[in-house]
Motif scaffolding. Structure first.
Motif, PDB file in Angstrom:
ATOM      1  N   SER A   1       0.815  -1.213   0.000  1.00  0.00           N
ATOM      2  CA  SER A   1       0.000   0.000   0.000  1.00  0.00           C
ATOM      3  C   SER A   1       0.851   1.266   0.000  1.00  0.00           C
ATOM      4  O   SER A   1       0.378   2.332  -0.370  1.00  0.00           O
ATOM      5  CB  SER A   1      -0.956   0.005   1.195  1.00  0.00           C
ATOM      6  N   ASN A   2       2.115   1.167   0.400  1.00  0.00           N
ATOM      7  CA  ASN A   2       3.009   2.327   0.401  1.00  0.00           C
ATOM      8  C   ASN A   2       3.933   2.369  -0.810  1.00  0.00           C
ATOM      9  O   ASN A   2       4.765   3.250  -0.911  1.00  0.00           O
ATOM     10  CB  ASN A   2       3.841   2.340   1.682  1.00  0.00           C
ATOM     11  N   LEU A   3       3.782   1.419  -1.698  1.00  0.00           N
ATOM     12  CA  LEU A   3       4.645   1.335  -2.870  1.00  0.00           C
ATOM     13  C   LEU A   3       4.234   2.391  -3.890  1.00  0.00           C
ATOM     14  O   LEU A   3       3.095   2.427  -4.334  1.00  0.00           O
ATOM     15  CB  LEU A   3       4.541  -0.064  -3.490  1.00  0.00           C
ATOM     16  N   ARG A   4       5.141   3.264  -4.229  1.00  0.00           N
ATOM     17  CA  ARG A   4       4.838   4.340  -5.173  1.00  0.00           C
ATOM     18  C   ARG A   4       5.622   4.229  -6.481  1.00  0.00           C
ATOM     19  O   ARG A   4       5.289   4.882  -7.443  1.00  0.00           O
ATOM     20  CB  ARG A   4       5.139   5.701  -4.530  1.00  0.00           C
ATOM     21  N   ASP A   5       6.646   3.423  -6.507  1.00  0.00           N
ATOM     22  CA  ASP A   5       7.498   3.312  -7.689  1.00  0.00           C
ATOM     23  C   ASP A   5       7.128   2.050  -8.464  1.00  0.00           C
ATOM     24  O   ASP A   5       7.402   0.935  -8.011  1.00  0.00           O
ATOM     25  CB  ASP A   5       8.964   3.250  -7.252  1.00  0.00           C
ATOM     26  N   PRO A   6       6.505   2.193  -9.639  1.00  0.00           N
ATOM     27  CA  PRO A   6       6.101   1.013 -10.410  1.00  0.00           C
ATOM     28  C   PRO A   6       7.268   0.102 -10.784  1.00  0.00           C
ATOM     29  O   PRO A   6       7.065  -1.095 -11.009  1.00  0.00           O
ATOM     30  CB  PRO A   6       5.449   1.594 -11.665  1.00  0.00           C
ATOM     31  N   ALA A   7       8.471   0.635 -10.814  1.00  0.00           N
ATOM     32  CA  ALA A   7       9.635  -0.194 -11.146  1.00  0.00           C
ATOM     33  C   ALA A   7       9.884  -1.255 -10.073  1.00  0.00           C
ATOM     34  O   ALA A   7      10.562  -2.245 -10.327  1.00  0.00           O
ATOM     35  CB  ALA A   7      10.875   0.680 -11.322  1.00  0.00           C
ATOM     36  N   LEU A   8       9.341  -1.035  -8.874  1.00  0.00           N
ATOM     37  CA  LEU A   8       9.527  -1.995  -7.785  1.00  0.00           C
ATOM     38  C   LEU A   8       8.505  -3.133  -7.801  1.00  0.00           C
ATOM     39  O   LEU A   8       8.623  -4.087  -7.032  1.00  0.00           O
ATOM     40  CB  LEU A   8       9.459  -1.280  -6.432  1.00  0.00           C
ATOM     41  N   LEU A   9       7.490  -3.042  -8.665  1.00  0.00           N
ATOM     42  CA  LEU A   9       6.449  -4.070  -8.694  1.00  0.00           C
ATOM     43  C   LEU A   9       6.994  -5.483  -8.941  1.00  0.00           C
ATOM     44  O   LEU A   9       6.597  -6.415  -8.244  1.00  0.00           O
ATOM     45  CB  LEU A   9       5.371  -3.718  -9.714  1.00  0.00           C
ATOM     46  N   PRO A  10       7.904  -5.680  -9.901  1.00  0.00           N
ATOM     47  CA  PRO A  10       8.429  -7.035 -10.087  1.00  0.00           C
ATOM     48  C   PRO A  10       9.134  -7.576  -8.836  1.00  0.00           C
ATOM     49  O   PRO A  10       9.008  -8.766  -8.515  1.00  0.00           O
ATOM     50  CB  PRO A  10       9.405  -6.896 -11.266  1.00  0.00           C
ATOM     51  N   ALA A  11       9.848  -6.719  -8.125  1.00  0.00           N
ATOM     52  CA  ALA A  11      10.515  -7.162  -6.890  1.00  0.00           C
ATOM     53  C   ALA A  11       9.484  -7.552  -5.832  1.00  0.00           C
ATOM     54  O   ALA A  11       9.656  -8.536  -5.109  1.00  0.00           O
ATOM     55  CB  ALA A  11      11.441  -6.074  -6.361  1.00  0.00           C
ATOM     56  N   MET A  12       8.400  -6.775  -5.738  1.00  0.00           N
ATOM     57  CA  MET A  12       7.335  -7.123  -4.792  1.00  0.00           C
ATOM     58  C   MET A  12       6.693  -8.443  -5.188  1.00  0.00           C
ATOM     59  O   MET A  12       6.397  -9.278  -4.341  1.00  0.00           O
ATOM     60  CB  MET A  12       6.277  -6.019  -4.735  1.00  0.00           C
ATOM     61  N   ALA A  13       6.455  -8.635  -6.483  1.00  0.00           N
ATOM     62  CA  ALA A  13       5.865  -9.900  -6.952  1.00  0.00           C
ATOM     63  C   ALA A  13       6.761 -11.068  -6.567  1.00  0.00           C
ATOM     64  O   ALA A  13       6.284 -12.114  -6.119  1.00  0.00           O
ATOM     65  CB  ALA A  13       5.636  -9.860  -8.460  1.00  0.00           C
ATOM     66  N   ALA A  14       8.070 -10.888  -6.714  1.00  0.00           N
ATOM     67  CA  ALA A  14       9.012 -11.960  -6.348  1.00  0.00           C
ATOM     68  C   ALA A  14       8.973 -12.240  -4.848  1.00  0.00           C
ATOM     69  O   ALA A  14       9.031 -13.402  -4.415  1.00  0.00           O
ATOM     70  CB  ALA A  14      10.430 -11.591  -6.787  1.00  0.00           C
ATOM     71  N   LEU A  15       8.867 -11.188  -4.033  1.00  0.00           N
ATOM     72  CA  LEU A  15       8.769 -11.372  -2.580  1.00  0.00           C
ATOM     73  C   LEU A  15       7.497 -12.137  -2.222  1.00  0.00           C
ATOM     74  O   LEU A  15       7.520 -13.064  -1.415  1.00  0.00           O
ATOM     75  CB  LEU A  15       8.798 -10.019  -1.874  1.00  0.00           C
ATOM     76  N   PHE A  16       6.379 -11.769  -2.831  1.00  0.00           N
ATOM     77  CA  PHE A  16       5.125 -12.476  -2.583  1.00  0.00           C
ATOM     78  C   PHE A  16       5.228 -13.929  -3.040  1.00  0.00           C
ATOM     79  O   PHE A  16       4.729 -14.836  -2.369  1.00  0.00           O
ATOM     80  CB  PHE A  16       3.964 -11.798  -3.301  1.00  0.00           C
ATOM     81  N   ASP A  17       5.864 -14.151  -4.194  1.00  0.00           N
ATOM     82  CA  ASP A  17       6.043 -15.527  -4.677  1.00  0.00           C
ATOM     83  C   ASP A  17       6.846 -16.353  -3.680  1.00  0.00           C
ATOM     84  O   ASP A  17       6.505 -17.509  -3.401  1.00  0.00           O
ATOM     85  CB  ASP A  17       6.739 -15.542  -6.046  1.00  0.00           C
ATOM     86  N   ARG A  18       7.902 -15.753  -3.140  1.00  0.00           N
ATOM     87  CA  ARG A  18       8.705 -16.456  -2.116  1.00  0.00           C
ATOM     88  C   ARG A  18       7.867 -16.797  -0.894  1.00  0.00           C
ATOM     89  O   ARG A  18       7.937 -17.904  -0.348  1.00  0.00           O
ATOM     90  CB  ARG A  18       9.894 -15.595  -1.682  1.00  0.00           C
ATOM     91  N   ALA A  19       7.058 -15.841  -0.449  1.00  0.00           N
ATOM     92  CA  ALA A  19       6.208 -16.078   0.723  1.00  0.00           C
ATOM     93  C   ALA A  19       5.203 -17.186   0.432  1.00  0.00           C
ATOM     94  O   ALA A  19       5.009 -18.090   1.263  1.00  0.00           O
ATOM     95  CB  ALA A  19       5.485 -14.797   1.128  1.00  0.00           C
ATOM     96  N   GLN A  20       4.586 -17.169  -0.756  1.00  0.00           N
ATOM     97  CA  GLN A  20       3.622 -18.218  -1.090  1.00  0.00           C
ATOM     98  C   GLN A  20       4.295 -19.576  -1.223  1.00  0.00           C
ATOM     99  O   GLN A  20       3.744 -20.582  -0.768  1.00  0.00           O
ATOM    100  CB  GLN A  20       2.878 -17.877  -2.373  1.00  0.00           C
ATOM    101  N   ASP A  21       5.462 -19.622  -1.839  1.00  0.00           N
ATOM    102  CA  ASP A  21       6.200 -20.888  -1.938  1.00  0.00           C
ATOM    103  C   ASP A  21       6.506 -21.438  -0.558  1.00  0.00           C
ATOM    104  O   ASP A  21       6.383 -22.646  -0.311  1.00  0.00           O
ATOM    105  CB  ASP A  21       7.506 -20.701  -2.734  1.00  0.00           C
ATOM    106  N   HIS A  22       6.907 -20.552   0.348  1.00  0.00           N
ATOM    107  CA  HIS A  22       7.208 -20.974   1.716  1.00  0.00           C
ATOM    108  C   HIS A  22       5.953 -21.550   2.384  1.00  0.00           C
ATOM    109  O   HIS A  22       6.014 -22.609   3.015  1.00  0.00           O
ATOM    110  CB  HIS A  22       7.748 -19.799   2.540  1.00  0.00           C
TER     111      HIS A  22
END
Length: 182
Positions: free
Chosen positions: A28-49
């Motif tokens: 909700s505090n993410l303002r830079d669209p360039a960071l979206l892929p990194a956030m997606a990867a973090l969420f993927d890691r959390a879901q895999d875990h």
């Protein structure tokens, strides 16, 4: 003075519900669209875990599914967002019963995904459902019926149902007027 130490998300463990909520809320505090892929990867890691430890249906999984779906929507990956939201819906019902605030919020976003895919009929169905669930709870920052009304009006307009769109916009305006005055 001493500087606060940086706490990594993994410090509590990816299966810890506080970590999952922190990851979810960080979007909700993410303002830079360039960071979206990194956030997606973090969420993927959390879901895999969560999956690898048999925890994909814990209550905190809603946060990961829901907020990851927001990233997928922003990235234009609507089918992935839809799958995540379907799972979030199941998790919310499992832990909170039917017609809960998480379910309401999830229906809003499922409606958004359908609207982005130009399926206004399905979008309307989910926005109406969100409005119906929200009516069972006090109006709040999270449960503002005008959010659903705005999406309903937008979906009606996209489907060229302009009279219904006008009625929803009018109801939205009246809701704000009644709550906050002219």
């Amino acid at each position: 003075g001493s500087r606060p130490q940086r706490v990594e998300f993994g410090a509590l463990g990816l299966g810890d519900e506080r970590t999952l909520q922190a990851i979810g809320r960080s979007i909700s505090n993410l303002r830079d669209p360039a960071l979206l892929p990194a956030m997606a990867a973090l969420f993927d890691r959390a879901q895999d875990h969560l999956r690898s430890h048999g925890l994909s249906d814990i209550a905190g999984a809603w946060d990961i599914d829901y907020f990851q779906s927001r990233v997928k929507i922003a990235l234009g990956r609507h089918a992935e967002a839809h799958d995540l939201l379907r799972h979030a819906l199941a998790v919310s019902r499992r832990w909170h019963g039917p017609d809960n605030i998480h379910e309401m919020t999830t229906h809003i976003d499922i409606g958004i995904v359908y609207w982005l895919q130009k399926d206004t009929t399905a979008a309307l169905r989910h926005h109406r459902r969100a409005l119906e669930i929200g009516a069972k709870f006090p109006v709040s920052l999270i449960n503002d019926p005008n959010i659903s009304r705005n999406y309903l009006a937008t979906a009606y307009a996209a489907g060229r149902r302009l009279a219904e769109a006008r009625e929803e916009y009018r109801a939205q305006w009246e809701g704000y007027r009644d709550r906050y005055g002219e």
